[in-house]
Design a protein around this motif. Structure first.
Motif, PDB file in Angstrom:
ATOM      1  N   PHE A  73       0.824  -1.204   0.000  1.00 35.56           N
ATOM      2  CA  PHE A  73       0.000   0.000   0.000  1.00 35.56           C
ATOM      3  C   PHE A  73       0.865   1.262   0.000  1.00 35.56           C
ATOM      4  O   PHE A  73       0.535   2.246  -0.662  1.00 35.56           O
ATOM      5  N   ASP A  74       1.945   1.236   0.758  1.00 33.07           N
ATOM      6  CA  ASP A  74       2.819   2.411   0.836  1.00 33.07           C
ATOM      7  C   ASP A  74       3.471   2.737  -0.501  1.00 33.07           C
ATOM      8  O   ASP A  74       3.919   3.865  -0.711  1.00 33.07           O
ATOM      9  N   SER A  75       3.520   1.761  -1.412  1.00 38.00           N
ATOM     10  CA  SER A  75       4.110   2.013  -2.727  1.00 38.00           C
ATOM     11  C   SER A  75       3.129   2.729  -3.663  1.00 38.00           C
ATOM     12  O   SER A  75       3.525   3.198  -4.731  1.00 38.00           O
ATOM     13  N   LEU A  76       1.862   2.808  -3.259  1.00 37.24           N
ATOM     14  CA  LEU A  76       0.869   3.489  -4.082  1.00 37.24           C
ATOM     15  C   LEU A  76       1.068   4.996  -3.992  1.00 37.24           C
ATOM     16  O   LEU A  76       1.296   5.533  -2.917  1.00 37.24           O
ATOM     17  N   ARG A  83     -11.134   8.627  -6.495  1.00 36.60           N
ATOM     18  CA  ARG A  83     -11.773   7.390  -6.955  1.00 36.60           C
ATOM     19  C   ARG A  83     -10.746   6.483  -7.633  1.00 36.60           C
ATOM     20  O   ARG A  83     -10.693   5.285  -7.357  1.00 36.60           O
ATOM     21  N   ALA A  84      -9.925   7.052  -8.493  1.00 38.37           N
ATOM     22  CA  ALA A  84      -8.882   6.261  -9.159  1.00 38.37           C
ATOM     23  C   ALA A  84      -7.911   5.694  -8.123  1.00 38.37           C
ATOM     24  O   ALA A  84      -7.453   4.553  -8.261  1.00 38.37           O
ATOM     25  N   ASP A  85      -7.611   6.466  -7.088  1.00 40.25           N
ATOM     26  CA  ASP A  85      -6.708   5.986  -6.037  1.00 40.25           C
ATOM     27  C   ASP A  85      -7.329   4.828  -5.265  1.00 40.25           C
ATOM     28  O   ASP A  85      -6.625   3.888  -4.882  1.00 40.25           O
ATOM     29  N   LEU A  89      -5.970   1.011  -5.080  1.00 43.14           N
ATOM     30  CA  LEU A  89      -5.807   0.264  -3.835  1.00 43.14           C
ATOM     31  C   LEU A  89      -6.430  -1.132  -3.972  1.00 43.14           C
ATOM     32  O   LEU A  89      -5.833  -2.125  -3.569  1.00 43.14           O
ATOM     33  N   ALA A  90      -7.623  -1.196  -4.551  1.00 45.35           N
ATOM     34  CA  ALA A  90      -8.278  -2.492  -4.747  1.00 45.35           C
ATOM     35  C   ALA A  90      -7.423  -3.397  -5.630  1.00 45.35           C
ATOM     36  O   ALA A  90      -7.270  -4.596  -5.346  1.00 45.35           O
ATOM     37  N   GLN A  91      -6.831  -2.841  -6.672  1.00 43.14           N
ATOM     38  CA  GLN A  91      -5.985  -3.632  -7.561  1.00 43.14           C
ATOM     39  C   GLN A  91      -4.689  -4.059  -6.868  1.00 43.14           C
ATOM     40  O   GLN A  91      -4.190  -5.158  -7.099  1.00 43.14           O
ATOM     41  N   CYS A  92      -4.165  -3.205  -6.009  1.00 44.32           N
ATOM     42  CA  CYS A  92      -2.968  -3.546  -5.234  1.00 44.32           C
ATOM     43  C   CYS A  92      -3.272  -4.713  -4.303  1.00 44.32           C
ATOM     44  O   CYS A  92      -2.495  -5.668  -4.204  1.00 44.32           O
ATOM     45  N   TYR A  93      -4.398  -4.638  -3.631  1.00 45.72           N
ATOM     46  CA  TYR A  93      -4.837  -5.706  -2.735  1.00 45.72           C
ATOM     47  C   TYR A  93      -5.015  -7.001  -3.530  1.00 45.72           C
ATOM     48  O   TYR A  93      -4.582  -8.076  -3.110  1.00 45.72           O
ATOM     49  N   ARG A  94      -5.628  -6.883  -4.689  1.00 47.55           N
ATOM     50  CA  ARG A  94      -5.809  -8.040  -5.576  1.00 47.55           C
ATOM     51  C   ARG A  94      -4.463  -8.663  -5.922  1.00 47.55           C
ATOM     52  O   ARG A  94      -4.290  -9.879  -5.849  1.00 47.55           O
ATOM     53  N   ARG A 129      -6.017  -1.284   7.700  1.00 44.79           N
ATOM     54  CA  ARG A 129      -7.384  -0.742   7.737  1.00 44.79           C
ATOM     55  C   ARG A 129      -7.368   0.786   7.710  1.00 44.79           C
ATOM     56  O   ARG A 129      -8.174   1.407   7.006  1.00 44.79           O
ATOM     57  N   ALA A 130      -6.454   1.403   8.452  1.00 46.10           N
ATOM     58  CA  ALA A 130      -6.374   2.868   8.485  1.00 46.10           C
ATOM     59  C   ALA A 130      -6.061   3.424   7.097  1.00 46.10           C
ATOM     60  O   ALA A 130      -6.612   4.457   6.693  1.00 46.10           O
ATOM     61  N   PHE A 131      -5.193   2.743   6.367  1.00 47.60           N
ATOM     62  CA  PHE A 131      -4.856   3.189   5.015  1.00 47.60           C
ATOM     63  C   PHE A 131      -6.093   3.125   4.122  1.00 47.60           C
ATOM     64  O   PHE A 131      -6.381   4.066   3.381  1.00 47.60           O
ATOM     65  N   ILE A 132      -6.830   2.022   4.206  1.00 46.51           N
ATOM     66  CA  ILE A 132      -8.024   1.858   3.379  1.00 46.51           C
ATOM     67  C   ILE A 132      -9.074   2.895   3.753  1.00 46.51           C
ATOM     68  O   ILE A 132      -9.663   3.550   2.882  1.00 46.51           O
ATOM     69  N   VAL A 133      -9.303   3.070   5.047  1.00 47.09           N
ATOM     70  CA  VAL A 133     -10.283   4.067   5.493  1.00 47.09           C
ATOM     71  C   VAL A 133      -9.869   5.458   5.020  1.00 47.09           C
ATOM     72  O   VAL A 133     -10.717   6.265   4.605  1.00 47.09           O
ATOM     73  N   GLY A 134      -8.577   5.743   5.033  1.00 42.46           N
ATOM     74  CA  GLY A 134      -8.097   7.032   4.547  1.00 42.46           C
ATOM     75  C   GLY A 134      -8.423   7.257   3.082  1.00 42.46           C
ATOM     76  O   GLY A 134      -8.843   8.350   2.681  1.00 42.46           O
ATOM     77  N   ARG A 135      -8.238   6.220   2.278  1.00 43.89           N
ATOM     78  CA  ARG A 135      -8.565   6.340   0.848  1.00 43.89           C
ATOM     79  C   ARG A 135     -10.076   6.489   0.640  1.00 43.89           C
ATOM     80  O   ARG A 135     -10.523   7.242  -0.216  1.00 43.89           O
ATOM     81  N   VAL A 136     -10.857   5.764   1.432  1.00 44.70           N
ATOM     82  CA  VAL A 136     -12.316   5.894   1.353  1.00 44.70           C
ATOM     83  C   VAL A 136     -12.731   7.298   1.782  1.00 44.70           C
ATOM     84  O   VAL A 136     -13.570   7.945   1.136  1.00 44.70           O
ATOM     85  N   ARG A 137     -12.152   7.787   2.858  1.00 45.85           N
ATOM     86  CA  ARG A 137     -12.503   9.123   3.370  1.00 45.85           C
ATOM     87  C   ARG A 137     -12.225  10.206   2.332  1.00 45.85           C
ATOM     88  O   ARG A 137     -12.980  11.173   2.205  1.00 45.85           O
TER      89      ARG A 137
END
Length: 196
Positions: A73-76, A83-85, A89-94, A129-137
């Motif tokens: 995630f930190d490499s993103l 939205r693209a970010d 993130l979803a593709q990185c997780y994938r 989780r904090a990283f994901i919530v940050g992107r959602v926020r």
């Protein structure tokens, strides 16, 4: 005179790295403390001294999985398109789950009967989780989607994990184009359904 024990931080790190490699290469059935010790060029007692038992070793592998995912995630990079970010993130997780399917199973499923993560283990994913919530926020703040950031993050995670599991089990399609199309359909349907 017996050789002095060498229980160094470097040996501990090597044992964890070997354990991750063994889990990925041999799967759940091939994961034994004795094999980890042999491949790390140490003894089973040394492994037990570091981790207590097999469950303790698995616990450390579990933690290492979350550290690895967070490094991904930190490499993103963050752009001016939230939205693209979030999709990136979803593709990185994938990509992480595709590259580390057995490790991901340890992190998100329960493949070992002698390792049942408790509260400290569940906290291991807090930075992820904090990283994901940050992107959602960021999407919420931009008015792209609406909802509670935790609720949206958990829904997104459930979708990603389900898709990744289906892809790894080859239930999402027989061609790369079909699999990609279904990923895009699902992620965009969720985000469009949450549009503010």
């Amino acid at each position: 005179m017996p050789r002095a024990k060498q229980r160094t931080p470097e040996l501990r790190d090597r044992v964890v790295a070997v354990a991750v490699e063994l889990l990925e290469g041999e799967g759940v059935a091939g994961f034994t403390t004795r094999t980890v010790a042999a491949r790390a060029e140490t003894s089973p007692p040394a492994v037990y001294e570091f981790f207590g038992d097999k469950a303790g070793l698995l616990r450390e592998v579990f933690f290492e999985g979350f550290r690895m995912l967070r490094r991904e995630f930190d490499s993103l990079t963050e752009t001016d398109d939230p939205r693209a970010d979030l999709i990136a993130l979803a593709q990185c997780y994938r990509g992480f789950v595709r590259s580390h399917p057995t490790l991901a199973a340890l992190m998100f499923e329960r493949p070992f009967s002698d390792f049942d993560p408790g509260l400290p283990e569940m906290r291991a994913g807090s930075s992820v989780r904090a990283f994901i919530v940050g992107r959602v926020r960021r999407c919420l703040d931009a008015g792209i989607i609406a909802g509670d950031p935790t609720d949206v993050s958990l829904a997104l995670l459930a979708l990603i994990q389900g898709l990744a599991g289906s892809e790894n089990a080859r239930r999402l399609g027989t061609t790369a184009a079909a699999v990609d199309r279904r990923w895009n359909l699902a992620i965009n349907a969720l985000l469009n359904g949450l549009a503010g």
